[in-house]
Design a protein around this motif. Sequence first.
Motif, PDB file in Angstrom:
ATOM      1  N   ASP A 436       0.858  -1.179   0.000  1.00  0.00           N
ATOM      2  CA  ASP A 436       0.000   0.000   0.000  1.00  0.00           C
ATOM      3  C   ASP A 436       0.897   1.233   0.000  1.00  0.00           C
ATOM      4  OD1 ASP A 436      -1.718   2.264   1.198  1.00  0.00           O
ATOM      5  OD2 ASP A 436      -3.176   0.676   0.807  1.00  0.00           O
ATOM      6  N   SER A 437       0.463   2.246  -0.745  1.00  0.00           N
ATOM      7  CA  SER A 437       1.288   3.447  -0.856  1.00  0.00           C
ATOM      8  C   SER A 437       1.428   4.169   0.478  1.00  0.00           C
ATOM      9  CB  SER A 437       0.693   4.399  -1.890  1.00  0.00           C
ATOM     10  OG  SER A 437      -0.645   4.735  -1.541  1.00  0.00           O
ATOM     11  N   ALA A 438       0.553   3.862   1.444  1.00  0.00           N
ATOM     12  CA  ALA A 438       0.636   4.535   2.745  1.00  0.00           C
ATOM     13  C   ALA A 438       1.877   4.104   3.508  1.00  0.00           C
ATOM     14  CB  ALA A 438      -0.620   4.227   3.565  1.00  0.00           C
ATOM     15  N   TYR A 439       2.292   2.838   3.355  1.00  0.00           N
ATOM     16  CA  TYR A 439       3.481   2.365   4.076  1.00  0.00           C
ATOM     17  C   TYR A 439       4.604   1.897   3.150  1.00  0.00           C
ATOM     18  CZ  TYR A 439       0.451  -1.805   3.682  1.00  0.00           C
ATOM     19  OH  TYR A 439      -0.382  -2.793   3.231  1.00  0.00           O
ATOM     20  N   LYS A 440       4.357   1.757   1.855  1.00  0.00           N
ATOM     21  CA  LYS A 440       5.378   1.558   0.820  1.00  0.00           C
ATOM     22  C   LYS A 440       6.199   0.270   0.955  1.00  0.00           C
ATOM     23  CE  LYS A 440       6.012   6.505  -0.019  1.00  0.00           C
ATOM     24  NZ  LYS A 440       6.961   7.631  -0.041  1.00  0.00           N
ATOM     25  N   TYR A 441       5.596  -0.803   1.424  1.00  0.00           N
ATOM     26  CA  TYR A 441       6.287  -2.095   1.422  1.00  0.00           C
ATOM     27  C   TYR A 441       5.249  -3.206   1.375  1.00  0.00           C
ATOM     28  CZ  TYR A 441       5.176  -2.198   6.446  1.00  0.00           C
ATOM     29  OH  TYR A 441       4.525  -2.185   7.649  1.00  0.00           O
ATOM     30  N   MET A 442       5.716  -4.431   1.128  1.00  0.00           N
ATOM     31  CA  MET A 442       4.886  -5.628   1.214  1.00  0.00           C
ATOM     32  C   MET A 442       5.732  -6.713   1.848  1.00  0.00           C
ATOM     33  SD  MET A 442       4.748  -6.449  -2.908  1.00  0.00           S
ATOM     34  CE  MET A 442       3.582  -7.789  -2.792  1.00  0.00           C
ATOM     35  N   ALA A 443       5.082  -7.685   2.481  1.00  0.00           N
ATOM     36  CA  ALA A 443       5.830  -8.707   3.224  1.00  0.00           C
ATOM     37  C   ALA A 443       5.135 -10.052   3.132  1.00  0.00           C
ATOM     38  CB  ALA A 443       5.985  -8.279   4.682  1.00  0.00           C
ATOM     39  N   PRO A 460      13.362   1.759  -0.285  1.00  0.00           N
ATOM     40  CA  PRO A 460      14.573   1.646   0.538  1.00  0.00           C
ATOM     41  C   PRO A 460      14.532   2.499   1.814  1.00  0.00           C
ATOM     42  CG  PRO A 460      15.173   1.794  -1.760  1.00  0.00           C
ATOM     43  CD  PRO A 460      13.703   2.045  -1.694  1.00  0.00           C
ATOM     44  N   ASP A 461      14.023   3.740   1.722  1.00  0.00           N
ATOM     45  CA  ASP A 461      14.037   4.598   2.912  1.00  0.00           C
ATOM     46  C   ASP A 461      13.190   4.021   4.049  1.00  0.00           C
ATOM     47  OD1 ASP A 461      11.755   4.978   1.441  1.00  0.00           O
ATOM     48  OD2 ASP A 461      11.627   7.129   1.782  1.00  0.00           O
ATOM     49  N   ARG A 462      12.099   3.332   3.729  1.00  0.00           N
ATOM     50  CA  ARG A 462      11.284   2.682   4.760  1.00  0.00           C
ATOM     51  C   ARG A 462      12.022   1.483   5.338  1.00  0.00           C
ATOM     52  NH1 ARG A 462       8.722   3.141   7.736  1.00  0.00           N
ATOM     53  NH2 ARG A 462       6.736   2.043   7.623  1.00  0.00           N
ATOM     54  N   LEU A 463      12.668   0.720   4.470  1.00  0.00           N
ATOM     55  CA  LEU A 463      13.387  -0.460   4.966  1.00  0.00           C
ATOM     56  C   LEU A 463      14.574  -0.069   5.834  1.00  0.00           C
ATOM     57  CD1 LEU A 463      13.363  -2.974   1.955  1.00  0.00           C
ATOM     58  CD2 LEU A 463      11.653  -2.582   3.721  1.00  0.00           C
ATOM     59  N   ILE A 508       1.243 -12.523  10.271  1.00  0.00           N
ATOM     60  CA  ILE A 508       2.053 -11.318  10.504  1.00  0.00           C
ATOM     61  C   ILE A 508       1.221 -10.068  10.276  1.00  0.00           C
ATOM     62  CG2 ILE A 508       4.274 -12.368   9.967  1.00  0.00           C
ATOM     63  CD1 ILE A 508       4.059 -11.160   7.151  1.00  0.00           C
ATOM     64  N   ASP A 509       1.633  -8.999  10.970  1.00  0.00           N
ATOM     65  CA  ASP A 509       1.003  -7.692  10.800  1.00  0.00           C
ATOM     66  C   ASP A 509       2.118  -6.658  10.759  1.00  0.00           C
ATOM     67  OD1 ASP A 509      -0.833  -5.724  10.514  1.00  0.00           O
ATOM     68  OD2 ASP A 509      -1.950  -6.183  12.360  1.00  0.00           O
ATOM     69  N   HIS A 510       1.762  -5.404  10.587  1.00  0.00           N
ATOM     70  CA  HIS A 510       2.773  -4.346  10.449  1.00  0.00           C
ATOM     71  C   HIS A 510       3.702  -4.273  11.655  1.00  0.00           C
ATOM     72  CE1 HIS A 510       1.075  -2.755   6.774  1.00  0.00           C
ATOM     73  NE2 HIS A 510      -0.139  -2.816   7.329  1.00  0.00           N
ATOM     74  N   VAL A 511       3.175  -4.548  12.844  1.00  0.00           N
ATOM     75  CA  VAL A 511       3.999  -4.459  14.044  1.00  0.00           C
ATOM     76  C   VAL A 511       5.154  -5.463  14.017  1.00  0.00           C
ATOM     77  CG1 VAL A 511       2.597  -6.111  15.380  1.00  0.00           C
ATOM     78  CG2 VAL A 511       3.877  -4.301  16.568  1.00  0.00           C
ATOM     79  N   ASP A 512       4.986  -6.558  13.256  1.00  0.00           N
ATOM     80  CA  ASP A 512       6.018  -7.604  13.207  1.00  0.00           C
ATOM     81  C   ASP A 512       7.231  -7.213  12.366  1.00  0.00           C
ATOM     82  OD1 ASP A 512       4.570  -9.684  14.715  1.00  0.00           O
ATOM     83  OD2 ASP A 512       3.216  -9.656  12.980  1.00  0.00           O
ATOM     84  N   VAL A 513       7.087  -6.163  11.542  1.00  0.00           N
ATOM     85  CA  VAL A 513       8.195  -5.804  10.644  1.00  0.00           C
ATOM     86  C   VAL A 513       8.732  -4.397  10.916  1.00  0.00           C
ATOM     87  CG1 VAL A 513       7.449  -7.345   8.798  1.00  0.00           C
ATOM     88  CG2 VAL A 513       6.562  -5.011   8.870  1.00  0.00           C
ATOM     89  N   GLN A 514       8.232  -3.759  11.965  1.00  0.00           N
ATOM     90  CA  GLN A 514       8.659  -2.387  12.210  1.00  0.00           C
ATOM     91  C   GLN A 514      10.068  -2.292  12.783  1.00  0.00           C
ATOM     92  OE1 GLN A 514       7.010   0.367  11.122  1.00  0.00           O
ATOM     93  NE2 GLN A 514       5.815  -1.293  10.168  1.00  0.00           N
TER      94      GLN A 514
END
Length: 889
Positions: A436-443, A460-463, A508-514
């Motif tokens: 999603d463009s709001a968080y700019k990654y997929m997992a 890259p900047d998010r990662l 998994i959810d967003h909290v798992d990859v932050q």
Amino acid sequence: MQEKKWYNIEAGHVLEQLKTNEKQGLTNEEAAARQGQYGKNELPVGKVEPKWKKFFKHFHDVLIYVLLAAALITVILGHYIDTVVILLVAVINAVIGYVQENKAEKALNGIRNMLSLKANVIRGGLRTEVASKELVPGDIVLLRAGDKVPADLRVLRADNLKVEESPLTGESVSVEKRIETLPEDTVLGDRKNMVFSGTAIASGSGLGVVVATGEQTEIGKINRSMTQVEELQTPLLKQTAKFGKMISVVILFGAAAMFLFGYIFHDYEASELLLAVIGLAVAAIPEGLPAILSIILALGVQTMASNNAIVRNLPSVETLGAVSVICSDKTGTLTKNEMTVTSLILAEKEFDITGTGYEPAGQIEWNGQEADLETDAALKDFLTCVKTVNEASLYQDEQGQWVINGEPTESCLVTVAEKANQPVAKLESLSKIPFDSAYKYMASLVEVDGEKVIYVKGAPDRLFEMAGLEAGSSERTLWEEKMKKQAQMGKRVIGAAMKKVSSDVTTIDHVDVQSGLTLLGLAGIIDPPREEAIVAVSECKKAGIVVKMITGDHKETAIAIGNQLGIGDGTRAIEGRELDQMTPEQLKQAAVDYDVFARTSPENKLQLVQALQEHGHICAMTGDGVNDAPALKRADIGVAMGIKGTEVSKDASQMVLVDDNFRTIVNAVREGRRVYDNLKKTILFILPTNGAEAFLIFAAILFGTMMPLTPVQILWVNMITAVTISLAIAFEKLEKGTMERPPREPDTKLLSPYYIFRIVFVSLLIGGGILAMNAELMNNGYDQAMVNTVTLQALVIAQLFHLFNCRSERNFALTKDFFTNKIAFLVAGLLIFIQLGVTYLPFMNTVLGTAPIPADYWIIPVLIGFAVFVIVEIEKWITRKVVAARASR
């Protein structure tokens, strides 16, 4: 309404100004009332001209007038077979023009066919499907993947909404849409809060309000531009028009002067004198020239077609030879329009990737050697990540072409994984986080060798943040420098990371990859230049042709691609928004000063073509999208892509590249130069026949002697030399050095001073020799039929020898290439066979007024022809020496 910059207005204010509501939309009554105000959402159809009028317009041409005048003369002379042949040529020319005009009209129909037929809207608070032509400004339209956008919309809601806009803007990657207000000077390709009629929803969903319909949409403006664009006359048609007028004036005044002279100073009867003057006119008119020009151009069309360039009208073949500037679209023309991973940047190694496009041909290299996944675990992890966290697929179609299903940037990551020296697995995802463009990654959560692992792919900047690389830290700075280096080369950068988790994790959810991610590396992605295009640009430079890249892509990408292709200086480019702020004079200068143009609109492309033409350039424009159509139509030569080009671009162009290969344009230019050179050689060959005939008739009237040829015999010579031996010149090969000389100037005359000299010189040479022969024959008491026959044969044989002079304009005829043109010897044999029939067949004697001659009388025509050949070769040698002496000063 159309003047408003809706992208610069906050979404709520847009709804207020259009007096509509996001949840309720318009009522059916309001929509009906607005349709009365704005009209239907369809492109206007122009006034239809009657077909008969279109057809007869194609007779309005100087060359056709010359043909019709010749036909009229043959009617007067009672030579009806020639009348039919000449009229047939005129009709064929008209038919070709009529067919081409109808094809041009299809361009507008092609644009109309791009419009959506149905639209999902909210009317009176209810979702309903209506015909797209019923949409009006203020309608609320729902958008979903696979839809064709029915009108220009201001985006009100965007849920991972991506739109494929390449046909309109030239952008090679689908554009992610958002609702935020944009600056007033935002160019078309950057209007990310707008979606445009005729484009397609690639993924996601959204909601938009109609702000423009019909002719006021961006595609409507292109349609209007195409109806307003003036198609230019080709250089050849301009030159032949002047040439035809000159011939007409000279013949008219010459015939009138000779009639008066003969009537006043000689005891001719009026009817006899009129017949002689008609003979003079027939002699002077090159009846076969228009036909042979058409044949040479048609042969050029066939040659180009065999080399993957389909030329849609005959004069365009010659125009290619005069091209001095090629304005090329980038995406799909100079590049493959196939995103390609060209570099992988890992923590300790940087890999180069060979091969371009989606075809998995090539390899992953480090220090010039193929990388081995057995010994490079980091590379294997990276490739497994980008192939697993991926929604795209890659396959071969029935034609063997590699095609994608999904986003181009995802598909090229599948391709790079396929280039590894051993198979890379696409692991089964146990749980996913979609992009999603709001968080700019997929997992994806996967299992690797009995361990649970989360693979992440994204910006890259998010990662960097999720991997704990703090801003300003040495490690973060190092990665950012690597990313910047890729961006400076025009590449888009995608990052990959991983995180090992407990074996009991099932979702998994967003909290798992932050936090806690390990950065695997970066992929540098670009739409690469075609390898053959790089060679073609270099060849263009040698030929004095400037290549300019006009693209809707970003400035940095355009500069980088241009530098790889050899276009521009690698540092300078100008954007469409800068062009929009220029005065006409400034824009005209910028068109010459810059070679790379970025973020351009359809109007910019058209303006640049016009500006270059104002500088006197013969301009070719290449393209494949709807956005290119007005410029393609305006250019001297519009060149569309055959594979990936839209039907609109093909119908607006004069040439279509079957293989979408920029190099094919260079081959076409080479063929165009060969055709033009052969056209000039043909004129150099044909006109001395007319000159010699006119000289003989002129001398007969001047001295009051017997006419050396009858009008029917003159017409026979003109037609037989044009349709037989002159045809051989059409097959002459390209002369050495032709592609190293600069393009000819647009105002170059068809007859240069040297050509005029050669034509007069050879006319007097042939005419003078035959005049001396005639005097000798008449003094010996031969009858007119015998004299006419020998004269006719002397003219034809002299022209046959002169053919071999004209195969090269100034170079020596008897070189090692003398026997390369087999057609020249074939038509020479055919001509001799025909002329024997003219001399010895009784019915030909009756038709043409000839008489059988003894075998030894053929010696005289052969001697005259041989003398012409030798003397012209001496003249060419002298000319070469004079030109070389002048050049050395």
